[in-house]
Enzyme design. Structure first.
Site, mmCIF file in Angstrom:
data_model
loop_
_atom_site.group_PDB
_atom_site.id
_atom_site.type_symbol
_atom_site.label_atom_id
_atom_site.label_comp_id
_atom_site.label_asym_id
_atom_site.label_seq_id
_atom_site.Cartn_x
_atom_site.Cartn_y
_atom_site.Cartn_z
ATOM 1 N N GLN A 150 0.840 -1.194 0.000
ATOM 2 C CA GLN A 150 0.000 0.000 0.000
ATOM 3 C C GLN A 150 0.881 1.252 0.000
ATOM 4 O O GLN A 150 2.001 1.250 0.520
ATOM 5 C CB GLN A 150 -0.932 0.015 1.211
ATOM 6 C CG GLN A 150 -0.242 -0.050 2.555
ATOM 7 C CD GLN A 150 -1.215 0.039 3.719
ATOM 8 O OE1 GLN A 150 -2.371 0.393 3.553
ATOM 9 N NE2 GLN A 150 -0.737 -0.300 4.913
ATOM 10 N N LEU A 152 0.634 3.775 1.710
ATOM 11 C CA LEU A 152 0.926 4.225 3.070
ATOM 12 C C LEU A 152 2.335 3.829 3.483
ATOM 13 O O LEU A 152 3.096 4.638 4.024
ATOM 14 C CB LEU A 152 -0.103 3.645 4.043
ATOM 15 C CG LEU A 152 0.193 3.857 5.531
ATOM 16 C CD1 LEU A 152 0.215 5.344 5.874
ATOM 17 C CD2 LEU A 152 -0.835 3.130 6.390
ATOM 18 N N ASN A 153 2.704 2.583 3.245
ATOM 19 C CA ASN A 153 4.028 2.118 3.655
ATOM 20 C C ASN A 153 5.136 2.694 2.780
ATOM 21 O O ASN A 153 6.251 2.922 3.256
ATOM 22 C CB ASN A 153 4.081 0.594 3.658
ATOM 23 C CG ASN A 153 3.089 -0.019 4.630
ATOM 24 O OD1 ASN A 153 2.108 -0.631 4.228
ATOM 25 N ND2 ASN A 153 3.323 0.165 5.919
ATOM 26 N N TYR A 279 -5.016 5.527 19.347
ATOM 27 C CA TYR A 279 -4.133 4.562 18.683
ATOM 28 C C TYR A 279 -3.615 5.137 17.369
ATOM 29 O O TYR A 279 -2.414 5.075 17.073
ATOM 30 C CB TYR A 279 -4.870 3.250 18.440
ATOM 31 C CG TYR A 279 -4.043 2.191 17.739
ATOM 32 C CD1 TYR A 279 -3.138 1.408 18.448
ATOM 33 C CD2 TYR A 279 -4.162 1.980 16.361
ATOM 34 C CE1 TYR A 279 -2.371 0.434 17.802
ATOM 35 C CE2 TYR A 279 -3.405 1.019 15.711
ATOM 36 C CZ TYR A 279 -2.504 0.243 16.434
ATOM 37 O OH TYR A 279 -1.745 -0.713 15.792
ATOM 38 N N TYR A 280 -4.522 5.694 16.570
ATOM 39 C CA TYR A 280 -4.094 6.270 15.304
ATOM 40 C C TYR A 280 -3.530 7.672 15.475
ATOM 41 O O TYR A 280 -2.742 8.129 14.644
ATOM 42 C CB TYR A 280 -5.227 6.223 14.274
ATOM 43 C CG TYR A 280 -5.245 4.890 13.582
ATOM 44 C CD1 TYR A 280 -4.361 4.624 12.545
ATOM 45 C CD2 TYR A 280 -6.083 3.867 14.001
ATOM 46 C CE1 TYR A 280 -4.317 3.380 11.934
ATOM 47 C CE2 TYR A 280 -6.051 2.621 13.399
ATOM 48 C CZ TYR A 280 -5.168 2.384 12.360
ATOM 49 O OH TYR A 280 -5.122 1.151 11.760
ATOM 50 N N GLN A 281 -3.887 8.357 16.532
ATOM 51 C CA GLN A 281 -3.228 9.621 16.826
ATOM 52 C C GLN A 281 -1.747 9.371 17.094
ATOM 53 O O GLN A 281 -0.875 10.097 16.603
ATOM 54 C CB GLN A 281 -3.871 10.317 18.025
ATOM 55 C CG GLN A 281 -3.235 11.658 18.358
ATOM 56 C CD GLN A 281 -4.071 12.490 19.308
ATOM 57 O OE1 GLN A 281 -5.195 12.137 19.654
ATOM 58 N NE2 GLN A 281 -3.546 13.609 19.747
ATOM 59 N N ARG A 282 -1.457 8.314 17.861
ATOM 60 C CA ARG A 282 -0.061 7.943 18.116
ATOM 61 C C ARG A 282 0.660 7.692 16.792
ATOM 62 O O ARG A 282 1.787 8.152 16.576
ATOM 63 C CB ARG A 282 -0.061 6.683 19.001
ATOM 64 C CG ARG A 282 1.262 6.002 19.224
ATOM 65 C CD ARG A 282 1.635 4.950 18.192
ATOM 66 N NE ARG A 282 0.539 4.193 17.668
ATOM 67 C CZ ARG A 282 0.640 3.358 16.639
ATOM 68 N NH1 ARG A 282 1.789 3.176 16.029
ATOM 69 N NH2 ARG A 282 -0.414 2.697 16.201
ATOM 70 N N HIS A 433 -11.740 4.560 10.651
ATOM 71 C CA HIS A 433 -11.385 3.695 11.779
ATOM 72 C C HIS A 433 -12.409 3.766 12.910
ATOM 73 O O HIS A 433 -12.187 3.193 13.975
ATOM 74 C CB HIS A 433 -9.988 4.061 12.292
ATOM 75 C CG HIS A 433 -8.894 3.671 11.351
ATOM 76 N ND1 HIS A 433 -8.608 2.361 11.059
ATOM 77 C CD2 HIS A 433 -8.025 4.423 10.617
ATOM 78 C CE1 HIS A 433 -7.609 2.318 10.189
ATOM 79 N NE2 HIS A 433 -7.239 3.549 9.902
ATOM 80 N N HIS A 435 -15.940 3.209 15.115
ATOM 81 C CA HIS A 435 -16.824 2.094 15.443
ATOM 82 C C HIS A 435 -18.231 2.619 15.717
ATOM 83 O O HIS A 435 -18.408 3.801 16.021
ATOM 84 C CB HIS A 435 -16.315 1.352 16.685
ATOM 85 C CG HIS A 435 -15.073 0.554 16.440
ATOM 86 N ND1 HIS A 435 -14.558 -0.330 17.362
ATOM 87 C CD2 HIS A 435 -14.238 0.489 15.373
ATOM 88 C CE1 HIS A 435 -13.466 -0.898 16.880
ATOM 89 N NE2 HIS A 435 -13.250 -0.412 15.672
#
Length: 753
Positions: A150, A152-153, A279-282, A433, A435
């Site tokens: 992807q 992203l990586n 988690y995604y903020q990190r 992301h 829920h």
């Protein structure tokens, strides 16, 4: 100088003196000073002047030197990409870009050309294969990369490699730079941006990495066109206005709505809360902070750390506050349990926030917990000030963080009292992301999660589990409402599990009051999760002084125009010890439902209630807990367990307690109480039974709800909340059981006997 520090100093000194070659400087065609991103030329000089006297920096340097030396001995490996996350080629390329960045830094600090030569040869190896690389063979991503599956990586790769290139820039010849830039770095930047606008022109952590990758390279090369692209995005005339892609981000034509600055503006609230969750903020704070620091070093007129009232600096504080007592991030939205403030991304964020903020001494105590620093100007600033012993404790208090770019899309409340922590979610959806869990909560005791948020169904970078990526159960279980500690109506998820609808709605803050030393309370409403149904939940941590005990009171009020079935689960962790009701355990557990997450639950036992108090006691990490709830005639109780329709064992087998009520005006009332412990050495249980004798609903109207709690010590207390007036200055008067009760503010907690 302490012996160990002196030893490290000697090792480094010997390393400096014994190098066969010293740092080589070549002609700089742009007459720019390198390095110039996070590690600067002036910073290198200061680091060298202080080596051997800054223990945390020295120790970090020693560890990284060992790590990189080990990798260099293995030789250069640049395999043709073919794997998903966790596979050999994926892992190798990820290890490569991390090692490259570290090797570049070591070259600058230690003057050892072996590190520069390693970086050069690695980059030339990539430059040799990149022009011939096709799009990655794995087709899972909406934006496939070339080096990785992807984009992203690939962006991750370029963010780190740009730093490595910056460090060795003056070591390289003009011809070597030409090859590396024209055959590798600029093509990677163009591929993840111009050739993949669906990845780049978004509001999402993915595009944050993409814009920062292009921006970091732009600063190294002093390339204004790349920098403008990074800051403001690229025009996308072939894409429709405000089109939402399948992964939940935005693709827009207007350059004002995309790029780094837009990603800095849109997902963050003014408080520093990042809408995707901690988690995604990190994960996103690394690119946000490194690019901000690089911009500050090279484009100070942008005043990037002042942007949106210093939102990046606020974001670092928010991120730390959104971790539990042990420093592990609360699992809001997609999140892997156990991710903590010790992650490398947060180390970088803390160091940069300390240097470029107001040098908050509380951040130094976080750096001490992390026990490492970045090997750059910011890490040096932290390490130097730690030698002065000016650090102060970072005290995590009860706090509320608003959501939405204007702070008006709900909030997340964190209540802390004694050893208890409660996280109450009344936010917006949280982009892709998010829920479907309006008004959900999780509960911690002394850092241990007791009432859990499941988190995500993913084993990151474990190839055997779906290539290390999100599993299908993330959508069928983890995101669904029943997987959370909140209300489900008619076994349907909030917003019918439709992302487009959910992303346009948010819950509303009603009350957040933490001024009383013995009561911390948060209350919120949601009128969007279900059509013509209003949800109002109040959660309070209460320290009962007569018992020296602290508990959670949960009042969940539901109003609808029709009769519905409502399920309220409690996803607890631990071993069931006792119930006060005679449940019927099934010989063969049956699947609880067919969709919306219910298909992943086994019904192990059930019970039809009377008008009674129901209590369930369990043991978790040698601590005892009891949940007591008020049941009505014909309510149903279910003991359930995760794991149905899960042939590959992708889900954790964990228990839950589900209370079902039917009606149009419903009230769920419960108390979750830590009350005892078990000593495995003495084999003795202390305070094994709950302190709660009875809970009763005294009043439940449109205007007020009153709950009476009677304890085993014969003390009775009443909690009363005004349901439609949250003015803290308003006086209330209510007749209850032939008694006139008066108070000022939204709620009161009083003794009645």
């Amino acid at each position: 100088m302490k012996p160990i520090t002196y030893y490290i100093f000697l090792v480094l000194l010997v390393s400096l003196v014994s190098c066969k070659q010293t740092k080589v400087e070549r002609t700089n065609k742009n007459n720019l000073e390198h390095p110039r991103l996070l590690l600067t030329a002036s910073g290198v000089k200061e680091i060298k002047n202080n080596l051997g006297t800054i223990p945390l920096f020295d120790n970090t340097l020693s560890e990284i030197k060992k790590e990189v030396d080990t990798e260099i001995k293995k030789g250069i490996d640049v395999p043709i990409p073919k794997d998903l996350s966790g596979g050999y080629t994926h892992t190798t390329h990820k290890k490569n870009f991390i090692t490259l960045q570290k090797a570049g830094v070591l070259y600058q600090i230690l003057n050892d050309v072996n590190y520069a030569e390693y970086v050069k040869q690695m980059l030339l190896s990539y430059a040799k294969i990149y022009p011939t690389l096709p799009v990655h063979p794995k087709e899972r991503s909406y934006a496939r990369g070339k080096i990785f599956w992807q984009c992203l990586n690939d962006a991750n790769w370029l963010v780190y490699v740009s730093q490595a290139y910056d460090c060795v820039y003056n070591y390289l010849s003009v011809e070597e730079r030409k090859i590396i830039e024209n055959d590798l770095l600029i093509p990677v930047a163009n591929y993840i941006s111009i050739e993949n606008p669906q990845f780049f022109n978004r509001i999402h952590n993915h595009s944050t990495w993409g814009t920062v990758a292009v921006g970091m390279l732009a600063l190294v090369l002093d390339n204004d066109e790349l920098l403008q692209r990074a800051l403001y995005g690229i025009p996308s005339d072939n894409l429709s206005e405000d089109m939402r892609d399948n992964d939940g981000g935005y693709i827009k034509k207007d350059r004002q709505d995309v790029g780094f600055l837009a990603n800095l503006e849109e997902p963050f609230s003014p408080d520093g809360y990042y809408t995707e969750g901690p988690y995604y903020q990190r994960y996103a704070m690394y690119p946000f902070l490194v690019f901000a620091q690089a911009l500050q070093n090279n484009k100070p007129d942008l005043k990037i750390f002042n942007h949106k009232n210093s939102v990046l600096l606020n974001g670092v504080t928010a991120l730390i506050n959104l971790s539990n007592k042990n420093g592990e991030f609360f699992t809001l939205n997609d999140a892997q349990k156990g991710m903590s403030i010790k992650s490398n991304a947060v180390v970088t964020a803390v160091d940069i926030a300390y240097k470029s903020g107001n040098k908050n001494p509380a951040l130094l105590s976080i750096a001490q917990q992390q026990n490492k620093v970045t090997l750059d100007d910011a890490g040096l600033a932290v390490a130097l000030d730690l030698t002065k012993n000016i650090q102060k404790p970072f005290v995590k208090k009860s706090v509320e963080y608003t959501d939405g770019n204007d702070g008006k899309q709900g909030a997340v409340g964190v209540l802390r009292l004694k050893d208890l922590e409660l996280v109450f979610k009344y936010t917006s959806h949280g982009l892709s992301h998010g829920h479907y869990d309006k008004l959900s909560y999780s509960f911690f005791n002394n850092g241990d999660e007791v009432a859990q948020d499941y988190g995500m169904a993913r084993y990151v970078n474990i190839e055997q589990k779906g290539g290390g990526n999100y599993l299908k159960e993330n959508k069928t279980w983890s995101k669904q409402t029943i997987a959370h500690n909140t209300i489900t109506q008619n076994q349907q998820s909030h917003f019918n599990g439709k992302y487009k609808i959910a992303s346009e709605k948010h819950s509303d803050r009603y009350l957040f009051d933490v001024n009383n030393p013995n009561i911390k309370i948060a209350s919120a409403k949601d009128n969007n999760a279900y059509n013509k149904t209003s949800l109002h939940r109040t959660l309070a941590l209460i320290h009962e002084e007569t018992l020296n005990s602290t508990f959670l009171l949960d009042i969940f009020k539901i109003s609808s125009n029709k009769t519905h079935s409502y399920d309220l689960p409690l996803h607890y962790l631990g071993q069931l010890i006792q119930t006060n009701f005679d449940y019927q355990k099934h010989q063969n557990p049956k699947v609880f439902g067919t969709q919306n997450g219910y298909q992943h639950l086994y019904e192990e036992a059930n019970y039809q209630t009377k008008n009674e108090n129901i209590s369930t006691t369990w043991l978790h990490k040698n601590k005892l807990y009891t949940y007591t709830t008020l049941a009505n005639e014909k309510d149903s109780l279910f003991l359930t367990r995760i794991g149905a329709n899960d042939p590959d064992y992708n889900l954790r087998s964990e228990p839950s307690f589900i209370h079902r009520k039917k009606g149009n005006n419903i009230l769920f009332t419960g108390v979750l109480e830590p009350h005892g412990s078990y000593n495995t050495s003495t084999e003795l249980a202390t305070n094994a039974y709950s302190h709660i004798k009875e809970i009763k609903t005294i009043v439940n109207t449109q205007y007020y709800t009153a709950v009476e709690i009677t304890f085993n010590n014969k003390v009775s207390k009443m909690f009363v909340i005004a349901n439609n007036n949250n003015d803290s200055k308003i006086e209330h008067e209510l007749d209850i059981q032939n008694k006139k009760i008066t108070w000022t503010g939204t709620y009161t907690y009083i003794e009645i006997h």
